[in-house]
Design an enzyme around this catalytic site. Sequence first.
Site, PDB file in Angstrom:
ATOM      1  N   TRP A   1       0.977  -1.267  -0.050  1.00 20.03           N
ATOM      2  CA  TRP A   1       0.088   0.123  -0.140  1.00 20.03           C
ATOM      3  C   TRP A   1       0.968   1.137   0.048  1.00 20.03           C
ATOM      4  CZ3 TRP A   1      -4.296  -1.349  -1.853  1.00 20.03           C
ATOM      5  CH2 TRP A   1      -4.746  -2.493  -1.842  1.00 20.03           C
TER       6      TRP A   1
ATOM      7  N   ASP B   1      -1.800   6.672   6.246  1.00 27.51           N
ATOM      8  CA  ASP B   1      -2.796   5.660   5.955  1.00 27.51           C
ATOM      9  C   ASP B   1      -3.343   4.663   7.047  1.00 27.51           C
ATOM     10  OD1 ASP B   1      -4.505   3.807   4.640  1.00 27.51           O
ATOM     11  OD2 ASP B   1      -2.790   3.169   3.122  1.00 27.51           O
TER      12      ASP B   1
ATOM     13  N   LYS C   1     -12.306  -2.187   6.898  1.00 28.72           N
ATOM     14  CA  LYS C   1     -11.341  -3.004   7.970  1.00 28.72           C
ATOM     15  C   LYS C   1     -11.959  -2.777   9.421  1.00 28.72           C
ATOM     16  CE  LYS C   1      -8.138  -2.647   4.444  1.00 28.72           C
ATOM     17  NZ  LYS C   1      -8.385  -3.929   3.906  1.00 28.72           N
TER      18      LYS C   1
HETATM   19  N1  PMP Z   1      -4.294   1.208   2.448  1.00 23.97           N
HETATM   20  C1  PMP Z   1      -4.324  -0.019   3.169  1.00 23.97           C
HETATM   21  C2  PMP Z   1      -3.501  -0.251   4.386  1.00 23.97           C
HETATM   22  C3  PMP Z   1      -5.028  -1.117   2.828  1.00 23.97           C
HETATM   23  O1  PMP Z   1      -5.138  -2.296   3.662  1.00 23.97           O
HETATM   24  C4  PMP Z   1      -5.910  -0.976   1.676  1.00 23.97           C
HETATM   25  C5  PMP Z   1      -6.874  -2.066   1.132  1.00 23.97           C
HETATM   26  N2  PMP Z   1      -6.501  -3.260   1.614  1.00 23.97           N
HETATM   27  C6  PMP Z   1      -5.914   0.358   0.999  1.00 23.97           C
HETATM   28  C7  PMP Z   1      -5.011   1.173   1.556  1.00 23.97           C
HETATM   29  C8  PMP Z   1      -6.818   0.579  -0.161  1.00 23.97           C
HETATM   30  O2  PMP Z   1      -8.052   0.663   0.210  1.00 23.97           O
HETATM   31  P1  PMP Z   1      -9.074   0.878  -0.719  1.00 23.97           P
HETATM   32  O3  PMP Z   1      -9.603  -0.772  -1.346  1.00 23.97           O
HETATM   33  O4  PMP Z   1     -10.482   1.334  -0.097  1.00 23.97           O
HETATM   34  O5  PMP Z   1      -8.843   1.660  -1.987  1.00 23.97           O
END
Ligand code: PMP
Length: 365
Positions: free
Chosen positions: A103, A176, A200
């Site tokens: 990420w 994030d 989550k």
């Molecule tokens: N950041 C983290 C730490 C994540 O775990 C995720 C999704 N698993 C995301 C960003 C991306 O999120 P989204 O699917 O809501 O775009």
Amino acid sequence: MTHRVYNFNPGPATLPLPVLEEIRDEFTDFQGSGMSIIESSHRSPEYSAVHEETISLFREMLGLGDDYYVMFLGGGASTQFFTIPMNLLTGGKKADYIRTGTWAKKAIKEAELFGDIHVAGNSENEEGKFNYCPNQSQLDLRDDAVYLHLTSNNTIAGTQYHTFPVAASGSFLVADMSSDMLWRKFDPAPFGIIYAGAQKNLGPSGVTVVIMRKDVLEMCVDGLPTMVSYKTHAAKDSLFNTPPVFPIYTVGKVLKWIKGLGGLEVMEKINREKAGLVYGAIESSGGFYSSPIQLDSRSVMNVVWRCPTPELEQKFIAEAKAEGLSGLKGHRSVGGCRASIYNAHPMEGVKALADFMGAFASRNG
Ligand code: PMP
């Protein structure tokens, strides 16, 4: 009779059963309005109350003062990967990023479209795996960076910051927190921006919470398309256009559920106890299970481990599923096993997993 399994999926993830039941009960007639909340106007008194209450619960739980905006936006956390640098770095301004996994890499790739990006810390090893979060002494920060971006919990790698690094003087932290938002209380003061996809720890997918300090909003550039400008959403309290009504309403209920348990202090205690059970099962397996993660960076939200062989991992995941323990497969990019045990995952599910781990190790060790 409904059939519920223990759901260890990384997100969308398990939600508190009382929340689901409450939604079910008021789904077709919200508080005597004669209609569902998802049929109501986003400008109706019924929805306005939900919207305001959800914002104030965030403020209360995180101890946010009037100097922070709480925004509910669409597009997932992935949209924030580019919206943040677009608002703050357009014109080639500088930002530092800590590279701790999938990420963070995605956030860096988007930021490079707008600014001068420097990787201030990188935990990737020779095998392409990320097994820790760089600490302060491992960071190379630039004094003239606008911000330092970090991923507080790395959902795939299974690592988490337990002590946040400090940004260079004159810059602020951007985090994030998609996979560990509200797992415990923390001091928001060093953070200029905190963002989290809800699916989550907070609720269903469809809403991203963005918490932004007012002085940071003032730094955002003008002239961007309306919907990607934070100034638009902050000025209109996330009601410039139709917000994701149903996810926001559900997040509000999850926050009330956390509050009802006793708030974030109690939530943290429960979360630590749950993670302790899974790490305990790894440590007490006589080497059958192993954690690839450095001790100080082990995640309380996503616990990852290996079995002695990939074949045993497949067997573990299949047999666990047959016993009602669902979603334990590690991410395809890293393999192994992963138990995502966010706020809403019940203690009984984690106990059942720890028992199963013990029994499986004795049968196969
Ligand atoms: N950041 C983290 C730490 C994540 O775990 C995720 C999704 N698993 C995301 C960003 C991306 O999120 P989204 O699917 O809501 O775009």
